[in-house]
Write a protein that holds these residues in place. Structure first.
Motif, short mmCIF file in Angstrom:
data_model
loop_
_atom_site.label_atom_id
_atom_site.label_comp_id
_atom_site.label_asym_id
_atom_site.label_seq_id
_atom_site.Cartn_x
_atom_site.Cartn_y
_atom_site.Cartn_z
N CYS A 134 44.54 31.25 40.92
CA CYS A 134 43.77 30.95 39.70
C CYS A 134 44.56 31.38 38.46
CB CYS A 134 42.42 31.66 39.72
SG CYS A 134 41.52 31.48 38.16
N CYS A 170 42.31 34.34 36.45
CA CYS A 170 42.05 35.67 36.99
C CYS A 170 42.98 36.06 38.14
CB CYS A 170 40.58 35.80 37.42
SG CYS A 170 40.18 34.96 38.96
N HIS A 187 42.91 35.17 41.19
CA HIS A 187 42.28 35.16 42.51
C HIS A 187 42.94 34.10 43.41
CE1 HIS A 187 38.89 34.76 45.44
NE2 HIS A 187 38.69 36.02 45.11
N CYS A 197 37.73 28.25 41.27
CA CYS A 197 37.94 29.67 41.56
C CYS A 197 36.63 30.32 42.01
CB CYS A 197 38.49 30.40 40.34
SG CYS A 197 38.75 32.16 40.65
N CYS A 247 36.13 33.56 39.10
CA CYS A 247 35.80 33.36 37.67
C CYS A 247 35.24 31.97 37.39
CB CYS A 247 37.01 33.65 36.79
SG CYS A 247 38.24 32.33 36.74
ZN LIG Z 1 39.67 32.74 38.57
#
Ligand SMILES: [Zn+2]
Length: 335
Positions: free
Chosen positions: A11, A14, A16, A69, A72
């Protein structure tokens, strides 16, 4: 023509691990076919190819796949195009000056609302930088309301039209955000507001871009972004093949969301996740429809359809940003 190269990514907001697939290549190609049929029905015969700009002749290629994601809620391309291919696609984009002037006229009046909201959030007028000022519609609207406006863009043809249209009170420069921010002391902290209305969703590195805009703002300065709402796109595209398919198709197509010609679809949550660690406080998230795209080549019934649909969306969405196709976020830089 540049050949795109692709890479897998986590992502971009963030970090992730890659999220669930929202749409695969087959689903996105089907959306693109619907998009062509949609505009084919709404444009008058003989429409010049260049007027398809901002409708179907997008600078962005069709995504190979879209992910969402899990942390987020950002919607993003995975795999994504490498940065170099993206920049070349924009700088090389060739559009007739007449088409660009028509876009300036269409967009200038619509941007009065953004200039007004920016003034409400800042509490006064001041010096504003627009990143990706394109044909200068916002610059003209802001200058009219008493802002000192500067615009930067990388498209030479659009810059020429903007310069001609906004006059001498407004500075317009050929630069991208990275190059402009790299001027250091001459621009650091120089602005009361930085606005990115049209291109933040196309920047390859949203975290880096947000960081650089923060450096351009003085304490208490306001960052304004308008971005496509990834949550709206995700919710509406699920209905494309159901009984509400024709409505879903119109909602997405009139807002340039069908076939998702962007890098990132933000959400209120992913915008906070992006901006708060950089010292911003998100003051307001406002839901909006896309600026008008109908022009003299649009069949009259289709122009009315667009006006009614966007009017209805504004009434429904208002400050309920979750249900708007586009989001405007206003964030204040802490002192
Ligand atoms: Zn994210």
């Amino acid at each position: 023509m540049t050949t795109a190269t692709y890479e897998l990514t986590a992502c971009p907001v963030c970090g992730h691990a890659p999220g669930d697939t929202l749409a695969d290549g087959d689903a996105l190609r089907a959306e693109q076919e619907r998009l062509w049929a949609f505009h084919d029905a709404r444009l008058r015969p003989g429409v010049p190819v260049e007027r398809l700009v901002d409708r179907v002749a997008f600078s962005q290629r069709l995504p190979l796949g879209l992910a969402r994601c899990a942390q987020c809620t950002l919607v993003y391309r995975n795999p994504r195009e490498r940065d170099i291919a993206l920049r070349e696609a924009y700088a090389d984009e060739a559009v007739e000056a007449d088409a660009l002037r028509a876009l300036h006229d269409t967009q200038r009046d619509a941007y009065g609302a953004q200039a007004e909201r920016l003034e409400e959030v800042l509490g006064r007028r001041g010096r504003v930088l627009e990143v990706g000022s394109y044909v200068g519609g916002f610059l003209a609207a802001a200058a009219r309301r008493g802002w000192r406006a500067t615009g930067i863009d990388i498209n030479a043809a659009a810059l020429a039209v903007a310069r001609e249209a906004v006059g001498d009170d407004v500075e317009v420069e050929e630069a991208d955000l990275d190059g402009y921010a790299a001027r250091g002391d001459t621009v650091a902290g120089a602005f009361d507001a930085v606005a990115v209305w049209n291109c933040f969703e196309q920047l390859p590195d949203p975290r880096g871009a947000a960081h650089r805009t923060a450096a351009l703002l003085g304490a208490g300065g306001v960052l304004a972004l308008r971005v496509p709402n990834g949550a709206f796109y995700a919710a509406i595209r699920e209905r494309l093949d159901g009984p509400l398919g024709p409505v879903a198709e119109r909602l997405l197509a009139h807002n340039n969301l069908l076939a998702f010609p962007y890098r990132h679809g933000f959400t209120p949550g992913s915008l906070r996740r992006l901006l708060e660690p950089l010292g911003f406080e998100v003051v307001r998230v406002y839901g909006d429809a896309l600026v008008p795209i109908a022009d003299e080549w649009t069949r009259p019934w289709a122009a009315w359809e667009e006006r009614l649909l966007k009017g209805a969306l504004r009434l429904l969405a208002g400050d309920e940003a979750e249900w708007a196709p586009w989001l405007e976020v206003y964030a204040r830089r802490r002192a």
